[in-house]
Design a protein around this motif. Structure first.
Motif, short mmCIF file in Angstrom:
data_model
loop_
_atom_site.label_atom_id
_atom_site.label_comp_id
_atom_site.label_asym_id
_atom_site.label_seq_id
_atom_site.Cartn_x
_atom_site.Cartn_y
_atom_site.Cartn_z
N ASP A 10 0.83 -1.21 0.00
CA ASP A 10 0.00 0.00 0.00
C ASP A 10 0.86 1.26 0.00
O ASP A 10 0.49 2.27 -0.60
CB ASP A 10 -0.91 0.00 1.22
N SER A 11 2.00 1.20 0.64
CA SER A 11 2.84 2.40 0.78
C SER A 11 3.49 2.83 -0.53
O SER A 11 3.97 3.96 -0.64
CB SER A 11 3.93 2.14 1.83
N VAL A 12 3.51 1.94 -1.53
CA VAL A 12 4.18 2.29 -2.79
C VAL A 12 3.26 2.19 -3.99
O VAL A 12 3.67 2.49 -5.12
CB VAL A 12 5.42 1.40 -3.03
N GLU A 70 11.32 7.90 3.61
CA GLU A 70 10.87 6.63 4.20
C GLU A 70 11.13 5.44 3.28
O GLU A 70 11.02 4.29 3.69
CB GLU A 70 9.38 6.70 4.52
N ASP A 71 11.47 5.70 2.03
CA ASP A 71 11.81 4.62 1.10
C ASP A 71 13.27 4.17 1.24
O ASP A 71 13.68 3.21 0.59
CB ASP A 71 11.57 5.07 -0.34
N GLU A 111 10.49 9.07 -1.30
CA GLU A 111 10.39 9.71 0.00
C GLU A 111 11.52 9.20 0.90
O GLU A 111 12.02 8.09 0.70
CB GLU A 111 9.04 9.36 0.64
#
Length: 123
Positions: free
Chosen positions: A61-63, A88-89, A86
């Motif tokens: 979901d985050s990507v 966070e990646d 980001e």
């Protein structure tokens, strides 16, 4: 034994793009392939996966809206296009060959793993 080699990692700024490539050998052409990542101090997590023929794709979901996975069966390569990166990646990204024709979110469904490539996103 299947040799899996990732490439394309690097240091980039937030908001930019990067493409990772995975060379998994001819014997992987009938198997699903997945990308996972592991940030410092965190568990390795699923990022994206693709079926043997490229027709079925999975994303975390985050990507989902930023990353795109694709494969070239004839070249035996799987790519991960990463847009709008980001901080966070930031992680080590691993490519893995699945036990079956379709990919999976579960690490245990993958048999062969690469050594990983570092992706660092600065803010």
């Amino acid at each position: 034994q299947v040799r899996v080699v990732e490439s394309g990692g690097g240091l980039v700024q937030a908001g930019t793009s990067l493409t990772l490539s995975c060379a998994a050998g001819r014997t992987s052409s009938n198997n699903g392939v997945g990308w996972f990542r592991q940030a410092p101090g965190k568990d390795r997590e699923f990022v994206a996966g693709i079926s043997w023929n490229g027709g079925d794709k999975l994303y975390a979901d985050s990507v989902r809206d930023r990353f795109t996975i694709s494969r070239d069966r004839y070249a035996n390569t799987v790519s991960l296009q990463m847009n709008n990166l980001e901080p966070e990646d930031t992680a080590v990204y691993y490519c893995a060959v699945a036990l079956r024709a379709y990919s999976s979110r579960a690490r245990t469904d993958y048999r062969y793993w690469g050594q990983g490539t570092q992706v660092t996103v600065s803010s």
